[in-house]
Design a protein around this motif. Sequence first.
Motif, PDB file in Angstrom:
ATOM      1  N   ASN A 177      -3.420 -17.474 -41.483  1.00 38.73           N
ATOM      2  CA  ASN A 177      -1.557 -18.009 -42.076  1.00 38.73           C
ATOM      3  C   ASN A 177      -2.352 -19.641 -41.250  1.00 38.73           C
ATOM      4  O   ASN A 177      -2.291 -19.899 -40.470  1.00 38.73           O
ATOM      5  CB  ASN A 177      -0.994 -17.196 -41.683  1.00 38.73           C
ATOM      6  CG  ASN A 177      -1.288 -15.859 -41.914  1.00 38.73           C
ATOM      7  OD1 ASN A 177      -0.621 -15.204 -41.626  1.00 38.73           O
ATOM      8  ND2 ASN A 177      -2.193 -15.924 -43.236  1.00 38.73           N
ATOM      9  N   VAL A 178      -1.386 -20.822 -41.697  1.00 42.27           N
ATOM     10  CA  VAL A 178      -1.770 -21.833 -41.350  1.00 42.27           C
ATOM     11  C   VAL A 178       0.028 -21.383 -40.313  1.00 42.27           C
ATOM     12  O   VAL A 178       0.864 -21.156 -39.998  1.00 42.27           O
ATOM     13  CB  VAL A 178      -0.845 -22.611 -42.484  1.00 42.27           C
ATOM     14  CG1 VAL A 178       0.051 -24.302 -41.838  1.00 42.27           C
ATOM     15  CG2 VAL A 178      -1.809 -23.141 -43.514  1.00 42.27           C
ATOM     16  N   GLY A 179      -0.124 -22.154 -39.552  1.00 42.52           N
ATOM     17  CA  GLY A 179       0.564 -22.918 -38.272  1.00 42.52           C
ATOM     18  C   GLY A 179      -0.374 -21.533 -36.670  1.00 42.52           C
ATOM     19  O   GLY A 179       0.190 -21.699 -35.832  1.00 42.52           O
ATOM     20  N   SER A 180      -1.254 -21.945 -36.989  1.00 40.64           N
ATOM     21  CA  SER A 180      -2.621 -21.267 -35.757  1.00 40.64           C
ATOM     22  C   SER A 180      -3.726 -21.898 -35.057  1.00 40.64           C
ATOM     23  O   SER A 180      -4.105 -23.290 -36.142  1.00 40.64           O
ATOM     24  CB  SER A 180      -3.396 -19.328 -36.659  1.00 40.64           C
ATOM     25  OG  SER A 180      -3.987 -19.514 -35.914  1.00 40.64           O
ATOM     26  N   ASP A 181      -4.048 -22.054 -34.233  1.00 42.06           N
ATOM     27  CA  ASP A 181      -5.043 -22.656 -33.764  1.00 42.06           C
ATOM     28  C   ASP A 181      -6.255 -22.630 -34.884  1.00 42.06           C
ATOM     29  O   ASP A 181      -7.307 -23.348 -34.353  1.00 42.06           O
ATOM     30  CB  ASP A 181      -5.401 -21.996 -32.410  1.00 42.06           C
ATOM     31  CG  ASP A 181      -5.715 -21.252 -31.923  1.00 42.06           C
ATOM     32  OD1 ASP A 181      -5.464 -20.383 -32.776  1.00 42.06           O
ATOM     33  OD2 ASP A 181      -6.414 -21.241 -31.060  1.00 42.06           O
ATOM     34  N   SER A 182      -6.180 -21.787 -35.666  1.00 39.23           N
ATOM     35  CA  SER A 182      -7.182 -21.215 -36.625  1.00 39.23           C
ATOM     36  C   SER A 182      -7.369 -21.817 -37.548  1.00 39.23           C
ATOM     37  O   SER A 182      -8.510 -21.524 -37.989  1.00 39.23           O
ATOM     38  CB  SER A 182      -7.590 -19.876 -36.975  1.00 39.23           C
ATOM     39  OG  SER A 182      -6.728 -19.406 -37.303  1.00 39.23           O
ATOM     40  N   SER A 183      -7.059 -23.232 -37.985  1.00 42.58           N
ATOM     41  CA  SER A 183      -6.335 -23.816 -39.149  1.00 42.58           C
ATOM     42  C   SER A 183      -6.606 -24.937 -38.671  1.00 42.58           C
ATOM     43  O   SER A 183      -5.547 -25.938 -38.836  1.00 42.58           O
ATOM     44  CB  SER A 183      -5.541 -23.543 -40.026  1.00 42.58           C
ATOM     45  OG  SER A 183      -5.542 -21.710 -40.736  1.00 42.58           O
ATOM     46  N   PRO A 184      -7.193 -25.764 -38.263  1.00 41.16           N
ATOM     47  CA  PRO A 184      -6.760 -26.945 -37.636  1.00 41.16           C
ATOM     48  C   PRO A 184      -7.653 -28.065 -38.825  1.00 41.16           C
ATOM     49  O   PRO A 184      -7.980 -27.777 -39.853  1.00 41.16           O
ATOM     50  CB  PRO A 184      -8.593 -27.629 -36.744  1.00 41.16           C
ATOM     51  CG  PRO A 184      -9.330 -26.473 -37.313  1.00 41.16           C
ATOM     52  CD  PRO A 184      -8.990 -25.063 -37.081  1.00 41.16           C
ATOM     53  N   ILE A 185      -6.916 -29.322 -38.824  1.00 39.48           N
ATOM     54  CA  ILE A 185      -6.796 -30.504 -39.748  1.00 39.48           C
ATOM     55  C   ILE A 185      -8.123 -31.171 -39.574  1.00 39.48           C
ATOM     56  O   ILE A 185      -8.526 -31.673 -38.056  1.00 39.48           O
ATOM     57  CB  ILE A 185      -5.551 -31.468 -39.414  1.00 39.48           C
ATOM     58  CG1 ILE A 185      -4.110 -30.348 -39.570  1.00 39.48           C
ATOM     59  CG2 ILE A 185      -5.758 -32.223 -40.850  1.00 39.48           C
ATOM     60  CD1 ILE A 185      -3.434 -30.597 -39.701  1.00 39.48           C
TER      61      ILE A 185
END
Length: 792
Positions: A177-185
């Motif tokens: 889910n977006v907003g986690s450190d597992s979803s970098p840009i």
Amino acid sequence: MPAHAQQAAAVEAARQAFQYPSQPLLDALRAFGRQTQYQVLFDDALVQGRQAPAITGSFTPREALERLLAGSGLVGVSTQPGTITLRKAPQAAAAAADTVLAPVVVTAQAERGVATEGTGSYTTHSTRSAIGLGLSLRETPQSVSVITRQRMEDQGLTQLADVVAQTAGLVVSQNGNVGSDSSPIYSRGFSVDNYLIDGVKMLESYTSIFQSQDMALYDRVEIVRGATGLMNGSGSPSASINMVRKKPTKDFQASARLELGSWDYRRADVDISTPLNESGSVRGRLVAAVQDAGSYIDRLEEDRTVLYGVVEADLDAGTLVRAGLSQQRHDSTGHARGGLPAFYSDGTRTKWARSDSAAPTWAYSKRHSTSGFVELEHLFDNGWELKASAMRTLTDSDELVGYASSGNPDRVTGAGVGIWATHWLYQPHQNVVNVNANGQFDLFGREHDLALGVTHARTRRNGPHFTNWYHDGWSNAISNIFTWDGNDPAAPDNPTVGSGTMNERSNSVFASTRLHATDALSVILGARYTDWQRAESTHSLKTGSTTYSLSQASGEITPYAGLVFDFSERWSAYASYTTIFQPQSYKTITGRYIDPLSGNSTEVGIKGAFFDNRLNIGAAVYETEEDNKAIAIPDTFAPDGAQAYYATSGTKSRGFEVEVAGQVAPGWELSASFARNVTRDRLGTLINTTVPKNTAKLYTSYQLDALARGLVVGGGLRWQNEIYANNMGPNRVRLVQPAYTVVDLMARYPVSEKTTISVNLNNVFDKEYLTNAGNSYYGAPRSLRVALDTKF
């Protein structure tokens, strides 16, 4: 006439005190735009070399502009509400007073001529995000993208992650889910950790916290790809994301938006701006948004509240003060940091529904932030501008992490899957003080530009530590993942095991100048001097011991050099070079911070600007060399529970980008881009293979007055090539997500003079795809949103 219209007309007719010396017309127009809050658009070639006469006295804005343009052969034409475009005057009408400026009821205020609200445009006239000077996109020797207010409204881009997904060259590598450190840009092969608000960098080691920003309070988002150490004090070679706040308008305007959509999506926005006294010299703005939404993923619900208030006042003709306060709350339940396992225990691929959730019912994420700021701007008689700002941001993040990504299920019994679980409390306080000045100076018979600035930023964080991932007396096992409802097992008992503090500070000064070597050649030089330090301490309740660590860099100088050559009236070629210095917050499996990223970056390109800079075209080729590049180690954690990384040196990142943005023809707005990036280690092996090498993005809208007056239709697509991860699953095979395309459509129609209805249909063909090659986390299916907008 309605009361607010009468008020706006009164503001337009009101006289103001103007006292401008004789000066270059460009400087005079800047002063005029600041004082009157009009957006003045023009080609640089129209005003270059022209002189504005001195004016002193009390005039209406129409009268003042007429006097500034006297003898120039130019006229100001109202092309849309709140905007004046300079054009060459027809010979027969050059002296006609009514040609100068038709009566205007301003419905949007421009911030120094670059605010995008009310322009209807997919581009902007100028930006300072790259080197601190107010340059057009064509004059800037780096790749710059701008997501305008109109673009956000057309596509329903309410969150920063939505904006990033539509930006040229940027990718959200989404593992959960977006907003986690597992979803970098990612940009140009590197994760983005430079986030700015109104050009001031947010200094914080856990930068993914800024991915939760709501777009309700921002006029636009400016993205500079490549190293931006000159402005940020750190030369990360990825990109910087600058969110520019909305400002009060000098005349009354108010709007409300109600939006409904798939999966119980509900959102309401209110935006009111008004003068607070008769002359409009004091004005305020209030923005509020409330969102209550379910999700295509089971158990996931996301609620948001946003409140933003700002007041500004003209202390005199050249001085403005502004103060504001904002609060954002983003609460998610059923929140998962990852997706379900991608393989069965026998090594074959799993197949999940896109709605299947990896989150237990007790997992949540609460991200709250409050920010206050004060700004002072002063325009001197000689055209120099001074801006000072102070901002304090308090963040309160509480995440009870849980996601069923551990292990591989038996394809018959569903046993074998476990929950990763931990608890993070994250409450940093940040203070930033920034002072900068810019203006012109004469040297060798030519006028040149100069910008100077100093920044002090400090972050302090105190908080408890909990056990991470493994908990005594608690089994993370799920008995049958196929029938799991998220209730079993219950959350582990996770008492406080210690505490920690972190103090991070940065002091820096920068200078940049644009030297006009010839009429066609500009040389841009700059440097930033930085002192940076991060001190941490960790106290263990079990042992009673306290450990300390210190990371610092003193006297770090980040140089910048660029050339821009105008080889025709519309086209320029450019080249730029900068070094890389980036303190990193990534940790190894032992908990040690990886040494700062270092290296250099070179970029060459070509840019074109058309129709008074309403259409911008750019193409760039770049190469970046880095040492100490951080690479994530899948399913491996540092002692504090964060993702673990290893460092590799001698990497090279190469690629090219092409982008077109703006007005192709009246009523037709376009944004189109293609980006390619290849990153290899010192042995020539591809790295970051879960990030696409190639991406293409397109979005366009067109006003179909011939079919129905005011009807606007639009659509776009996002394409990327295949991504993959090696050594996945029990058999250590390659997991591949093939290339895919997602198509979106939009329509907007004014049902009355003040009310508009819009429809967005996303993922029209219901494309099924993984957002990352690390687990089974799927992108959103087909969805529908309908919005009703009313202006008062």
